[in-house]
Scaffold this active site. Structure first.
Site, PDB file in Angstrom:
ATOM      1  N   LYS A   1       0.878  -1.174   0.000  1.00 49.19           N
ATOM      2  CA  LYS A   1       0.000   0.000   0.000  1.00 49.19           C
ATOM      3  C   LYS A   1       0.922   1.232   0.000  1.00 49.19           C
ATOM      4  O   LYS A   1       2.004   1.213   0.611  1.00 49.19           O
ATOM      5  CB  LYS A   1      -0.864  -0.067   1.264  1.00 49.19           C
ATOM      6  CG  LYS A   1      -1.779   1.112   1.491  1.00 49.19           C
ATOM      7  CD  LYS A   1      -3.000   1.100   0.605  1.00 49.19           C
ATOM      8  CE  LYS A   1      -3.696   2.464   0.703  1.00 49.19           C
ATOM      9  NZ  LYS A   1      -4.657   2.686  -0.366  1.00 49.19           N
TER      10      LYS A   1
ATOM     11  N   CYS B   1      -2.588   8.297  -8.050  1.00 49.70           N
ATOM     12  CA  CYS B   1      -3.841   8.245  -7.290  1.00 49.70           C
ATOM     13  C   CYS B   1      -4.704   9.451  -7.699  1.00 49.70           C
ATOM     14  O   CYS B   1      -4.237  10.594  -7.643  1.00 49.70           O
ATOM     15  CB  CYS B   1      -3.543   8.282  -5.794  1.00 49.70           C
ATOM     16  SG  CYS B   1      -5.051   8.361  -4.796  1.00 49.70           S
TER      17      CYS B   1
ATOM     18  N   LYS C   1       4.285   4.183 -11.417  1.00 44.65           N
ATOM     19  CA  LYS C   1       2.902   3.777 -11.698  1.00 44.65           C
ATOM     20  C   LYS C   1       2.111   4.975 -12.207  1.00 44.65           C
ATOM     21  O   LYS C   1       2.018   6.002 -11.538  1.00 44.65           O
ATOM     22  CB  LYS C   1       2.256   3.205 -10.443  1.00 44.65           C
ATOM     23  CG  LYS C   1       0.845   2.678 -10.691  1.00 44.65           C
ATOM     24  CD  LYS C   1       0.348   1.941  -9.482  1.00 44.65           C
ATOM     25  CE  LYS C   1      -1.055   1.413  -9.671  1.00 44.65           C
ATOM     26  NZ  LYS C   1      -1.534   0.773  -8.443  1.00 44.65           N
TER      27      LYS C   1
HETATM   28  C1  LIG Z   1      -9.460   0.530  -2.400  1.00 43.57           C
HETATM   29  C2  LIG Z   1      -8.291   0.769  -3.306  1.00 43.57           C
HETATM   30  C3  LIG Z   1      -7.139   1.359  -2.806  1.00 43.57           C
HETATM   31  C4  LIG Z   1      -6.044   1.586  -3.638  1.00 43.57           C
HETATM   32  N1  LIG Z   1      -4.914   2.144  -3.125  1.00 43.57           N
HETATM   33  C5  LIG Z   1      -3.838   2.344  -3.926  1.00 43.57           C
HETATM   34  C6  LIG Z   1      -2.627   2.848  -3.393  1.00 43.57           C
HETATM   35  O1  LIG Z   1      -2.484   3.103  -2.191  1.00 43.57           O
HETATM   36  N2  LIG Z   1      -1.587   3.029  -4.251  1.00 43.57           N
HETATM   37  C7  LIG Z   1      -1.672   2.730  -5.594  1.00 43.57           C
HETATM   38  O2  LIG Z   1      -0.700   2.899  -6.328  1.00 43.57           O
HETATM   39  N3  LIG Z   1      -2.806   2.223  -6.114  1.00 43.57           N
HETATM   40  C8  LIG Z   1      -3.887   2.036  -5.305  1.00 43.57           C
HETATM   41  N4  LIG Z   1      -5.030   1.489  -5.838  1.00 43.57           N
HETATM   42  C9  LIG Z   1      -5.080   1.153  -7.273  1.00 43.57           C
HETATM   43  C10 LIG Z   1      -4.776  -0.328  -7.532  1.00 43.57           C
HETATM   44  O3  LIG Z   1      -3.477  -0.667  -7.106  1.00 43.57           O
HETATM   45  C11 LIG Z   1      -4.926  -0.677  -9.018  1.00 43.57           C
HETATM   46  O4  LIG Z   1      -4.018   0.106  -9.750  1.00 43.57           O
HETATM   47  C12 LIG Z   1      -6.325  -0.424  -9.563  1.00 43.57           C
HETATM   48  O5  LIG Z   1      -7.291  -0.760  -8.617  1.00 43.57           O
HETATM   49  C13 LIG Z   1      -6.580  -1.198 -10.854  1.00 43.57           C
HETATM   50  O6  LIG Z   1      -6.404  -2.588 -10.654  1.00 43.57           O
HETATM   51  P1  LIG Z   1      -7.637  -3.607 -10.361  1.00 43.57           P
HETATM   52  O7  LIG Z   1      -8.651  -3.382 -11.431  1.00 43.57           O
HETATM   53  O8  LIG Z   1      -7.023  -4.959 -10.334  1.00 43.57           O
HETATM   54  O9  LIG Z   1      -8.189  -3.200  -9.027  1.00 43.57           O
HETATM   55  C14 LIG Z   1      -6.121   1.236  -5.004  1.00 43.57           C
HETATM   56  C15 LIG Z   1      -7.283   0.625  -5.499  1.00 43.57           C
HETATM   57  C16 LIG Z   1      -8.358   0.384  -4.682  1.00 43.57           C
HETATM   58  C17 LIG Z   1      -9.574  -0.286  -5.244  1.00 43.57           C
END
Ligand SMILES: Cc1cc2nc3c(=O)[nH]c(=O)nc-3n(C[C@H](O)[C@H](O)[C@H](O)COP(=O)(O)O)c2cc1C
Length: 392
Positions: free
Chosen positions: A46, A136, A174
């Site tokens: 995270k 983000c 990222k």
């Molecule tokens: C609840 C939540 C919290 C997230 N927190 C972060 C974070 O702290 N840092 C980050 O780079 N991406 C964060 N993301 C993004 C995810 O790492 C990922 O890039 C994004 O959800 C797309 O992937 P997925 O479709 O598999 O969820 C978060 C996503 C969600 C749903």
């Protein structure tokens, strides 16, 4: 089984390409250790800031189709724990699983010194790589962090150069999909010293509105905000990002909507050297790794690939601009009368969405080849999969 999945990426050796994305499933050492026990190949923590952030609640909203989640929005911030706390968490995970790559996600401000402090500390704690979160889309941009930086190539360079200037491990950056040309942002990161591009973070969105109260969803004490949309619904956006970055010649860690093994295979073919997963784990647990890795291994075997790396980017030669498409190539729809169940779904789709080429004859769909344009709409509404599109 995992031998075929072992992959070297960014100078790190992963037992399989499946990595926990930076998100709640990687919010502490205990969870990452459980994920590694379940078989995950690596993890991105995270996002770690100098200080922890304070979240609102609730912070998740969902788009559903017949009770199944298609996608979710969140407005969760970076970790609620600061750098001092994370140093111990990283060391804990590395002690327990020294062979599993652990990538520390970090976020600093416009001040390069923030990024330098974070990089040195997470590396000293044992992180195998750092991933810059300049992506983000909520909460942090208001403080000139996150996607505020990732939407400006000069600010991407500022953060990346700060990290690359002190890092002794690979530098991952990222990126946000909330830009016009993500490949250009990737090149900016690469020029400033990035080794890997991770894509995508969440897509800015508003998941819904409560029809009774008019509150935007999710509602925090009657107020809403634009959040980050993730899950299966973002896969096409992510595949475009991954393939365009890979086509620019940059190593890419793919992320966005990977839910079942077929999604993973598509990301691999689109050029993803590793695969990051968040929402599918949040909804179904760490155990999804079993189906993901078993399905991918079987696919590699069936297609004759000796390893994951052999299949990375295999679809790239066929992906290009519209101008590469041949508008003289013909296609038409064909019905298998044995499979047609007479539902008639295809008739209004073709009549009102296209070319009036389909009629029902004795409870079987019939296509008039002289009228069919081969557009490809009708198979999408055919429940028994009785209609196929063939080249002509
Ligand atoms: C609840 C939540 C919290 C997230 N927190 C972060 C974070 O702290 N840092 C980050 O780079 N991406 C964060 N993301 C993004 C995810 O790492 C990922 O890039 C994004 O959800 C797309 O992937 P997925 O479709 O598999 O969820 C978060 C996503 C969600 C749903």
């Amino acid at each position: 089984m995992t031998g075929r999945l072992r992959t070297d990426f960014s100078g790190l050796s992963f037992p399989n390409p499946f990595i926990l994305a930076s998100a709640p499933p990687a919010r502490n050492a205990e969870m990452m250790k459980r994920a590694f026990e379940a078989g995950w190949g690596g993890a991105v923590t995270k996002t770690i800031g100098l200080q922890g952030a304070t979240n609102v609640r609730p912070r998740f909203g969902f788009l559903k189709e017949r009770a199944r989640v298609v996608g979710m929005t969140n407005f969760e911030l970076i970790s609620d724990k600061g750098l001092d706390h994370w140093v111990d968490e990283i060391a804990d995970v590395k002690r327990a699983f020294p062979d599993r790559p652990l990538i520390a996600s970090i976020m600093g401000s416009l001040e390069p010194a923030d990024w330098e402090i974070l990089t040195k500390a997470v590396e000293a704690a044992g992180a195998d790589a750092v991933e810059l979160n300049v992506s983000c889309p909520h909460g942090m941009p208001e403080q000139h962090m996150g996607s505020f930086m990732g939407q400006d190539p000069e600010l991407i360079k500022l953060a990346t150069a700060a990290v690359a200037g002190v890092a002794t491990t690979p530098v991952w950056v990222k990126l946000t999909p909330n830009v016009t040309d993500i490949a250009a942002m990737a090149v900016a990161a690469k020029d400033a010293g990035a080794d890997v591009i991770a894509a995508i973070n969440t897509v800015a969105g508003l998941v819904g509105i409560d029809l009774e109260t008019f509150e935007p969803l999710p509602s925090v004490a009657e107020k809403g905000a634009y959040g980050g949309y993730s899950g299966r619904g973002v896969k096409p956006i992510a595949l475009r990002a991954v393939s365009s970055i890979a086509a620019a010649g940059l190593p890419v860690s793919g992320c966005g909507g990977i839910t079942i093994w077929e999604d993973a295979a598509e990301f691999m073919l689109a050029g993803a050297g590793t695969l990051q997963v968040c929402t599918a784990v949040m909804l179904n647990g760490f155990g999804v790794i079993d189906e993901l890795s078993a399905g991918l291994v079987q696919y590699l075997e069936r297609k004759g690939f000796a390893s994951y790396g052999d299949a990375v980017g295999r679809a790239l030669p066929g992906i290009g601009d519209y101008s590469a498409l041949d508008n003289t190539a013909g296609a038409h729809a064909r019905v298998d009368p044995e499979a047609c169940n007479g539902c008639g779904n295809c008739v209004p789709a073709c009549a009102d969405g296209g070319f009036q080429a389909i009629s029902m004859n004795d409870k079987t769909a019939v296509i008039d080849p002289a009228v069919c344009d081969g557009c490809g709409l009708c198979p999408s509404v055919c429940r028994p999969n009785a209609i196929t599109l063939v080249r002509s």
